[in-house]
Design a protein around this motif. Structure first.
Motif, PDB file in Angstrom:
ATOM      1  N   GLU A 134       0.819  -1.214   0.000  1.00 24.76           N
ATOM      2  CA  GLU A 134       0.000   0.000   0.000  1.00 24.76           C
ATOM      3  C   GLU A 134       0.856   1.269   0.000  1.00 24.76           C
ATOM      4  N   GLU A 135       2.091   1.170   0.472  1.00 26.13           N
ATOM      5  CA  GLU A 135       2.983   2.326   0.526  1.00 26.13           C
ATOM      6  C   GLU A 135       3.915   2.394  -0.681  1.00 26.13           C
TER       7      GLU A 135
ATOM      8  N   GLN B 247       3.388   2.485  -4.138  1.00 31.35           N
ATOM      9  CA  GLN B 247       2.556   2.677  -5.321  1.00 31.35           C
ATOM     10  C   GLN B 247       2.819   4.057  -5.915  1.00 31.35           C
TER      11      GLN B 247
END
Length: 352
Positions: free
Chosen positions: A98-99, A101
């Motif tokens: 999630e971090e 991207q």
């Protein structure tokens, strides 16, 4: 340089301990997941009171033994850091997708393949700069008399260590995490080798814990005026520099012989490259799993064990990489060296 000698295990052990300190500083950000209350305050001061001397210890050792630029070695270091950076990126993408991207992932990829010029790892980039100019630094130092060098070091210490320690404000606002600090500490190491390769007085060892306590108290009870938040636990604090010098001398007097320590110390750059990501990933996984605050000394010992494990994993990654890719590094280094010789030869012929 005729004075250069083979490193013994004494200072290689100190380099490993210095890396342990650096990992601990990063892991200590998560201290309050392991310890709470007044013990947490004590442990926080304990770690921050000394662990910021790690880089200074490392550079003092480099200065003491001396450095000389070698293109093949530079290529090897760059290949190592690219490999470690790729491994770091894979790890972060796998654990924290999630971090990783969009723009964040793009920036990570660019820095992965250009670790030196993008300053992905501040220490590595500044160390390489020091490595490149080390020969010129040596020629400059050789041109100075002892008194001139001592005056120069006093001036540098006053400008870039004493003033930031006393007044908070810095001529170069980097908290000592930059090339000026690194050159200064390197020069101190050269000065020790050339003029002060002696034993410390007996009382000097007692100064180390005193400064450690002062630093720890300073960190937990900092000066706060408006937006100013000032403490002594910075790379360029004079208290930290004195502690690093004392520790360097204490290890210089030890009698340690160990091939294992010497081999492990060769993998130090894996710690610089991988420790921050491993700390982040480890702590994220522990937090997701619902880590329970031990609330006592057991929690601090658990954190200490995690730091030691991360250090060992980094050193192991470095050893495995050397085993698998060491020969390739040397071949790439030889290739680049030959090409540079050809190119510089052609340029010289054109100029003449």
């Amino acid at each position: 340089m005729g004075e250069r000698k083979e490193r013994n295990a004494n200072h290689e052990l100190l380099r490993i301990i210095a890396m342990f300190m650096i990992v601990f500083i990063h892991a200590n950000m998560y201290l309050f997941y392991f310890v709470d209350g007044s013990l947490a305050v004590f442990c926080n001061g304990l770690v921050n009171g000394i662990c910021n001397i790690g880089v200074s210890c490392f550079i003092l050792i480099s200065g003491y033994y001396g450095m000389k630029f070698d293109l093949k070695k530079f290529v090897k270091m760059e290949c190592m850091m690219i490999t470690y950076s790729i491994l770091e990126t894979i790890l972060l993408c796998a654990i924290m997708p999630e971090e990783m991207q969009g723009a964040a992932l793009l920036e990570q990829l660019v820095k992965t393949f250009l670790p030196f010029i993008t300053r992905k790892y501040w220490f590595y980039s500044t160390y390489v700069c020091l490595f490149i100019i080390s020969g010129y630094i040596q020629k400059f130092l050789d041109s100075l008399e002892k008194k001139e060098l001592e005056r120069l070091l006093i001036i540098l210490l006053f400008l870039f260590s004493v003033l930031p320690t006393v007044f908070y404000f810095e001529v170069i606002p980097d908290n000592g995490k930059g090339l000026v600090q690194m050159i200064m500490v390197y020069m101190i190491g050269r000065y020790i080798k050339k003029y002060k390769d002696v034993k410390l007085p007996r009382y000097a060892g007692a100064v180390l814990p005193v400064l450690w306590v002062i630093n720890g108290i300073s960190h937990e009870v900092p000066v706060q005026v408006g937006g100013i938040y000032h403490h002594l636990c910075k790379d360029n604090s004079i208290t930290n520099l004195i502690m690093a010098v004392i520790l360097f001398y204490l290890f210089k007097e030890l009698k340690v012989t160990s091939g294992f320590i010497n081999r492990s110390a060769r993998c130090i750059f894996a710690v610089f490259a991988l420790n921050d990501a491993l700390v982040t990933v480890t702590m994220k996984l522990l937090i997701r799993s619902g880590i329970q605050n031990a609330g006592g000394i057991g929690g601090f010992l658990t954190l200490t064990g995690i730091v030691a494990l991360i250090l060992l994993l980094c050193l192991l990654a470095g050893a495995v990489r050397e085993l698998l890719l060491g020969k390739i590094d040397r071949k790439i280094g030889d290739f680049v060296h030959r090409k540079i010789i050809i190119i510089t030869g052609r340029l010289e012929s054109l100029l003449h």
